[in-house]
Design a protein around this motif. Structure first.
Motif, PDB file in Angstrom:
ATOM      1  N   LEU A   1      19.719  72.460  78.030  1.00 29.40           N
ATOM      2  CA  LEU A   1      20.860  73.054  77.320  1.00 29.40           C
ATOM      3  C   LEU A   1      21.436  72.138  76.254  1.00 29.40           C
ATOM      4  CD1 LEU A   1      22.636  74.773  80.324  1.00 29.40           C
ATOM      5  CD2 LEU A   1      21.513  75.923  78.388  1.00 29.40           C
ATOM      6  N   SER A   2      21.399  70.826  76.487  1.00 31.71           N
ATOM      7  CA  SER A   2      21.974  69.878  75.526  1.00 31.71           C
ATOM      8  C   SER A   2      20.914  69.134  74.717  1.00 31.71           C
ATOM      9  CB  SER A   2      22.870  68.880  76.257  1.00 31.71           C
ATOM     10  OG  SER A   2      22.125  68.183  77.233  1.00 31.71           O
ATOM     11  N   GLU A   3      19.633  69.532  74.883  1.00 30.50           N
ATOM     12  CA  GLU A   3      18.511  68.903  74.188  1.00 30.50           C
ATOM     13  C   GLU A   3      18.543  67.384  74.337  1.00 30.50           C
ATOM     14  OE1 GLU A   3      17.525  70.320  70.273  1.00 30.50           O
ATOM     15  OE2 GLU A   3      18.174  72.338  70.783  1.00 30.50           O
ATOM     16  N   GLN A   4      18.622  66.945  75.594  1.00 26.26           N
ATOM     17  CA  GLN A   4      18.592  65.523  75.903  1.00 26.26           C
ATOM     18  C   GLN A   4      17.250  65.156  76.520  1.00 26.26           C
ATOM     19  OE1 GLN A   4      22.188  65.284  78.413  1.00 26.26           O
ATOM     20  NE2 GLN A   4      22.843  63.722  76.962  1.00 26.26           N
ATOM     21  N   GLN A   5      16.841  63.934  76.287  1.00 25.92           N
ATOM     22  CA  GLN A   5      15.638  63.404  76.911  1.00 25.92           C
ATOM     23  C   GLN A   5      15.918  63.121  78.388  1.00 25.92           C
ATOM     24  OE1 GLN A   5      14.532  59.865  74.789  1.00 25.92           O
ATOM     25  NE2 GLN A   5      14.272  60.937  72.844  1.00 25.92           N
ATOM     26  N   VAL A   6      14.862  63.141  79.186  1.00 25.74           N
ATOM     27  CA  VAL A   6      14.960  62.762  80.592  1.00 25.74           C
ATOM     28  C   VAL A   6      13.993  61.610  80.835  1.00 25.74           C
ATOM     29  CG1 VAL A   6      14.608  63.470  82.994  1.00 25.74           C
ATOM     30  CG2 VAL A   6      15.617  65.073  81.362  1.00 25.74           C
ATOM     31  N   VAL A   7      14.502  60.572  81.461  1.00 23.00           N
ATOM     32  CA  VAL A   7      13.693  59.423  81.866  1.00 23.00           C
ATOM     33  C   VAL A   7      13.644  59.464  83.385  1.00 23.00           C
ATOM     34  CG1 VAL A   7      13.521  56.912  81.834  1.00 23.00           C
ATOM     35  CG2 VAL A   7      14.487  58.118  79.867  1.00 23.00           C
ATOM     36  N   CYS A   8      12.433  59.343  83.950  1.00 22.55           N
ATOM     37  CA  CYS A   8      12.290  59.427  85.398  1.00 22.55           C
ATOM     38  C   CYS A   8      10.985  58.774  85.821  1.00 22.55           C
ATOM     39  CB  CYS A   8      12.312  60.887  85.849  1.00 22.55           C
ATOM     40  SG  CYS A   8      10.915  61.874  85.257  1.00 22.55           S
ATOM     41  N   SER A   9      10.738  58.840  87.108  1.00 28.14           N
ATOM     42  CA  SER A   9       9.464  58.405  87.673  1.00 28.14           C
ATOM     43  C   SER A   9       8.830  59.634  88.306  1.00 28.14           C
ATOM     44  CB  SER A   9       9.707  57.323  88.724  1.00 28.14           C
ATOM     45  OG  SER A   9       8.499  56.966  89.336  1.00 28.14           O
ATOM     46  N   TYR A  10       7.510  59.790  88.107  1.00 36.75           N
ATOM     47  CA  TYR A  10       6.776  60.904  88.700  1.00 36.75           C
ATOM     48  C   TYR A  10       5.371  60.418  89.017  1.00 36.75           C
ATOM     49  CZ  TYR A  10       5.142  65.690  89.472  1.00 36.75           C
ATOM     50  OH  TYR A  10       4.637  66.845  90.030  1.00 36.75           O
ATOM     51  N   ASP A  11       4.910  60.668  90.199  1.00 31.02           N
ATOM     52  CA  ASP A  11       3.611  60.157  90.652  1.00 31.02           C
ATOM     53  C   ASP A  11       3.513  58.646  90.486  1.00 31.02           C
ATOM     54  OD1 ASP A  11       2.631  62.585  91.503  1.00 31.02           O
ATOM     55  OD2 ASP A  11       1.531  62.994  89.650  1.00 31.02           O
ATOM     56  N   GLY A  12       4.633  57.955  90.698  1.00 34.46           N
ATOM     57  CA  GLY A  12       4.652  56.500  90.618  1.00 34.46           C
ATOM     58  C   GLY A  12       4.601  55.930  89.207  1.00 34.46           C
ATOM     59  N   ARG A  13       4.738  56.784  88.202  1.00 34.61           N
ATOM     60  CA  ARG A  13       4.686  56.331  86.811  1.00 34.61           C
ATOM     61  C   ARG A  13       5.987  56.649  86.091  1.00 34.61           C
ATOM     62  NH1 ARG A  13      -1.000  58.569  86.892  1.00 34.61           N
ATOM     63  NH2 ARG A  13      -2.313  56.741  86.603  1.00 34.61           N
ATOM     64  N   PRO A  14       6.450  55.733  85.228  1.00 33.31           N
ATOM     65  CA  PRO A  14       7.628  56.035  84.417  1.00 33.31           C
ATOM     66  C   PRO A  14       7.281  57.089  83.362  1.00 33.31           C
ATOM     67  CG  PRO A  14       6.730  53.897  83.804  1.00 33.31           C
ATOM     68  CD  PRO A  14       5.936  54.380  84.977  1.00 33.31           C
ATOM     69  N   ARG A  15       8.168  58.046  83.177  1.00 26.80           N
ATOM     70  CA  ARG A  15       7.945  59.140  82.226  1.00 26.80           C
ATOM     71  C   ARG A  15       9.154  59.276  81.312  1.00 26.80           C
ATOM     72  NH1 ARG A  15       2.743  61.395  83.908  1.00 26.80           N
ATOM     73  NH2 ARG A  15       2.607  60.840  86.100  1.00 26.80           N
ATOM     74  N   GLU A  16       8.897  59.599  80.066  1.00 29.51           N
ATOM     75  CA  GLU A  16       9.943  59.932  79.095  1.00 29.51           C
ATOM     76  C   GLU A  16       9.615  61.319  78.585  1.00 29.51           C
ATOM     77  OE1 GLU A  16      10.754  56.758  76.267  1.00 29.51           O
ATOM     78  OE2 GLU A  16       9.948  55.311  77.710  1.00 29.51           O
ATOM     79  N   LEU A  17      10.538  62.249  78.818  1.00 27.44           N
ATOM     80  CA  LEU A  17      10.260  63.672  78.644  1.00 27.44           C
ATOM     81  C   LEU A  17      11.345  64.405  77.870  1.00 27.44           C
ATOM     82  CD1 LEU A  17       9.830  64.152  82.470  1.00 27.44           C
ATOM     83  CD2 LEU A  17       7.895  64.070  80.907  1.00 27.44           C
ATOM     84  N   CYS A  18      10.942  65.523  77.283  1.00 29.60           N
ATOM     85  CA  CYS A  18      11.872  66.514  76.768  1.00 29.60           C
ATOM     86  C   CYS A  18      11.535  67.816  77.487  1.00 29.60           C
ATOM     87  CB  CYS A  18      11.740  66.676  75.260  1.00 29.60           C
ATOM     88  SG  CYS A  18      12.395  65.281  74.337  1.00 29.60           S
TER      89      CYS A  18
END
Length: 107
Positions: A14-31
Motif C-alpha cells: 500500500l505504501s510502496e515500501q521495500q521489505v528486507v527479510c530472511s527467507y530460506d536462510g538468505r537475506p532478501r531485499e524485495l518489493c
C-alpha cells in the motif's frame, strides 16, 4: 486473522515500501506486488527480489510463503517493479491486494 508478517507485507504494498527479510536462510531485499493465499490456503506474496542473496540470478520474481519469512521490516527506497507479473502468475490463488489494481490505479 492475518499474521503480523502478512500485515507488514500488505502495508508495504500500500505504501510502496521495500521489505528486507530472511527467507530460506538468505537475506532478501524485495518489493512486494501481490499478496493473498495459495491453493492450500497459506499466506503468500509475489515479490520482485532486486538484491540480497539467491540461488539464482537477480533480480527475479519470488513467491514467498510468509511462514518462512524471518526478521521482516520495511524501509524507504526506490520502488522496483520488475517485469510484468500479470504473465500467468501462479503464486497467489486468492488475491487480497495487487499493487497494479489497488494502489497504482488510484493515481
Amino acid at each position: 486473522m492475518p499474521s503480523a508478517t502478512y500485515t507488514l507485507f500488505r502495508n508495504a504494498i500500500l505504501s510502496e515500501q521495500q521489505v528486507v527479510c530472511s527467507y530460506d536462510g538468505r537475506p532478501r531485499e524485495l518489493c512486494p506486488h501481490i499478496i493473498g493465499t495459495n491453493k492450500n490456503g497459506e499466506e503468500v506474496v509475489l515479490a520482485w527480489q532486486f538484491a540480497g542473496e539467491s540461488s539464482g540470478r537477480l533480480p527475479q520474481w519470488r513467491c514467498l510463503k510468509l511462514t518462512g519469512v524471518r526478521d521482516a521490516r520495511t524501509r524507504q527506497g526506490r520502488w522496483h517493479e520488475g517485469g510484468l507479473h500479470r504473465t500467468r502468475q501462479t503464486c497467489v490463488s486468492a488475491i487480497d491486494l495487487d499493487i497494479n489494481v489497488h494502489v497504482r490505479k488510484r493515481r
